[in-house]
Each structure stands twice: as C-alpha cells, then as structure tokens.
Design an enzyme around this catalytic site. Structure first.
Site, PDB file in Angstrom:
ATOM      1  N   ASN A 147      -1.567   4.109   4.291  1.00  0.00           N
ATOM      2  CA  ASN A 147      -1.330   3.185   3.185  1.00  0.00           C
ATOM      3  C   ASN A 147      -2.599   2.997   2.377  1.00  0.00           C
ATOM      4  O   ASN A 147      -3.699   2.903   2.931  1.00  0.00           O
ATOM      5  CB  ASN A 147      -0.894   1.823   3.744  1.00  0.00           C
ATOM      6  CG  ASN A 147      -0.603   0.810   2.648  1.00  0.00           C
ATOM      7  OD1 ASN A 147      -0.034   1.156   1.618  1.00  0.00           O
ATOM      8  ND2 ASN A 147      -1.000  -0.432   2.868  1.00  0.00           N
ATOM      9  N   HIS A 205      -4.769   0.545  -0.136  1.00  0.00           N
ATOM     10  CA  HIS A 205      -4.834  -0.901  -0.352  1.00  0.00           C
ATOM     11  C   HIS A 205      -5.993  -1.226  -1.290  1.00  0.00           C
ATOM     12  O   HIS A 205      -7.122  -0.732  -1.067  1.00  0.00           O
ATOM     13  CB  HIS A 205      -5.022  -1.621   0.991  1.00  0.00           C
ATOM     14  CG  HIS A 205      -4.965  -3.112   0.886  1.00  0.00           C
ATOM     15  ND1 HIS A 205      -3.780  -3.793   0.707  1.00  0.00           N
ATOM     16  CD2 HIS A 205      -5.943  -4.035   0.911  1.00  0.00           C
ATOM     17  CE1 HIS A 205      -4.057  -5.098   0.633  1.00  0.00           C
ATOM     18  NE2 HIS A 205      -5.351  -5.267   0.741  1.00  0.00           N
ATOM     19  N   SER A 227      -9.235   0.737   0.041  1.00  0.00           N
ATOM     20  CA  SER A 227      -9.164   1.179   1.443  1.00  0.00           C
ATOM     21  C   SER A 227      -7.950   2.078   1.656  1.00  0.00           C
ATOM     22  O   SER A 227      -6.943   1.970   0.946  1.00  0.00           O
ATOM     23  CB  SER A 227      -9.037  -0.024   2.388  1.00  0.00           C
ATOM     24  OG  SER A 227     -10.104  -0.930   2.223  1.00  0.00           O
ATOM     25  N   ASP A 255      -1.702  -4.721   6.833  1.00  0.00           N
ATOM     26  CA  ASP A 255      -2.975  -4.085   6.442  1.00  0.00           C
ATOM     27  C   ASP A 255      -4.042  -4.223   7.530  1.00  0.00           C
ATOM     28  O   ASP A 255      -5.231  -4.412   7.250  1.00  0.00           O
ATOM     29  CB  ASP A 255      -3.477  -4.702   5.125  1.00  0.00           C
ATOM     30  CG  ASP A 255      -2.460  -4.511   4.008  1.00  0.00           C
ATOM     31  OD1 ASP A 255      -2.229  -5.476   3.260  1.00  0.00           O
ATOM     32  OD2 ASP A 255      -1.878  -3.408   3.914  1.00  0.00           O
TER      33      ASP A 255
HETATM   34  C1  GRF Z   1      -2.164   0.266  -5.721  1.00  0.00           C
HETATM   35  O1  GRF Z   1      -3.374  -0.412  -5.997  1.00  0.00           O
HETATM   36  C2  GRF Z   1      -1.790   0.132  -4.277  1.00  0.00           C
HETATM   37  O2  GRF Z   1      -2.875   0.147  -3.386  1.00  0.00           O
HETATM   38  C3  GRF Z   1      -1.163  -1.236  -4.287  1.00  0.00           C
HETATM   39  O3  GRF Z   1      -0.371  -1.260  -5.469  1.00  0.00           O
HETATM   40  C4  GRF Z   1      -0.991  -0.402  -6.421  1.00  0.00           C
HETATM   41  C5  GRF Z   1       0.055   0.589  -6.838  1.00  0.00           C
HETATM   42  O4  GRF Z   1      -0.354   1.182  -8.007  1.00  0.00           O
HETATM   43  N1  GRF Z   1      -0.358  -1.466  -3.098  1.00  0.00           N
HETATM   44  P1  GRF Z   1       0.480   2.441  -8.568  1.00  0.00           P
HETATM   45  O5  GRF Z   1       1.958   2.075  -8.435  1.00  0.00           O
HETATM   46  O6  GRF Z   1       0.117   3.620  -7.721  1.00  0.00           O
HETATM   47  O7  GRF Z   1       0.020   2.582  -9.986  1.00  0.00           O
END
Ligand code: GRF
Length: 198
Positions: free
Chosen positions: A107, A109, A136, A145
């Site tokens: 994942n 983050h 991360s 997370d």
């Molecule tokens: C990313 O920052 C991801 O880590 C978080 O939501 C955002 C998604 O952005 N969970 P995208 O949809 O890839 O533009």
C-alpha cells in the site's frame, strides 16, 4: 515477469505512473488488471487507455463487508497476480482478504509512517503544523497502515501549504517509491516474505 493487480478508489495518478513504467518492455512487471470499489473511479480511464482489464466491486452491492471482501478477493484471484498494490484504495480490507494476499499486498501512503496513519494523512499533517511529513510504502497487515515498511521518504511541509498542494508534492515521491519497489520485487531484490517475518 511479475503480474500485478492494482486497486484504486480515485484519480489513479499513482496507478498511471505504474502503467507508464510497466509499458516499458525493460520493466519486469505487468499490470494485469485494475480493480476498484468505486465503479465511477476516475482512475479507471488510465487502465482503459492502456488496454488493461478492470473490475469493480462496490461495497453497497453487498450485505456485509465480509461478503464484499470475498467477492473482491475472488475478482483479484481470477488474475492470479504475484502482487496486489493498493494505490489510493480507500477501503480497509477485511482480515480474510489480507490473510489471503499479504505479504504480496502493498500500500502507498502519503505520510512518513508510523506518523499520520489513516485516511486523512495529509490533512492531519497540515492540521498538526508538521514541518515535515513524507511518503511511505508498506506491506498491508490487519492494522491501519501498521504493516512492515518497504520504503519511506521525508517531504518538507512548506509554510502555508494547503492539503491539496502538499498532497500533490507527496504523490510523485509515492510513485517513485512504488515503481522502484515493484522493480525490486520483480527482480528479486526485495523479498516481501522476509520483510514480513522480520
Ligand atoms: C495517494 O496519495 C495514496 O497514497 C492515497 O490516496 C492518494 C491517491 O492518489 N491513499 P491517486 O488516486 O493515485 O491520484
């Protein structure tokens, strides 16, 4: 060739970066399908543009989270991925799904974990007046997370940063960490089982 399923819920800019990397014949991973919990997820258009099959499993179509999770897992398994990537997937996976897929389940983050876990990491960092945050990449476990950290990098919070401006500076770092990690997993330089055991 590492086969990868990516799950999204939103715009999918991180997905797009991975699609672009995987379009290079030298890159040892292929995105075999893109899944979402949101049939209207903007990011599905990136998969369509690259000719990648998509599937959506909406929580509202199911009696329970467990039933939703079972169907999501079924859909993922159809593609027999070596790795499943959550990239902007905004649902917590039921324990059964995590058990079935992890540690080959990672994942992205937008914070320097374990700082600011959860769905509003960027907003929380700004609200906390943090002068630095980060990006991360972790192995998904049954916490929020809390899984083993694969990679993370510090990003400065600029004075007056809005959540959106900061998030747009974090995403390119997430993408770079993600593309590198998938490469390392594909070429055997990163063993997720070993990391998860550590
Ligand atoms: C990313 O920052 C991801 O880590 C978080 O939501 C955002 C998604 O952005 N969970 P995208 O949809 O890839 O533009």
């Amino acid at each position: 060739m590492l086969s990868v399923v990516v799950l999204i819920s939103g715009g999918g800019s991180n997905l797009r970066a991975l699609l672009e990397a995987a379009a290079d014949a030298e890159y040892p991973a292929r995105i075999v399908a893109v899944g979402t919990d949101r049939p209207d997820a903007e990011g599905l258009r990136h998969a369509e543009e690259f000719g990648i099959p998509t599937f959506s499993v909406a929580l509202s179509d199911f009696e329970s989270r467990a039933a939703w999770g079972d169907e999501l897992l079924n859909q993922i398994r159809q593609w027999q991925p070596d790795l499943t990537v959550l990239s902007g997937f905004m649902r917590l996976l039921p324990a059964g799904v995590v058990e079935a897929l992890s540690p080959h389940l990672i994942n992205t983050h937008p914070a320097f974990l374990p700082e600011f876990p959860g769905a509003h990491a960027v907003r929380d960092a700004v609200a906390a007046g943090a002068t630095q945050t980060g990006a991360s990449l972790i192995v998904v476990d049954n916490g929020v997370d809390t899984g083993p950290i694969i990679a993370r990098e510090r990003i400065a919070v600029e004075p007056g940063d809005t959540e959106a401006a900061l998030h747009e500076r974090i995403k390119p770092v997430e993408r770079r960490l993600l593309i590198q990690a998938v490469l390392d997993i594909a070429n055997g330089n990163l063993d997720l089982k070993e990391l998860a055991r550590a």
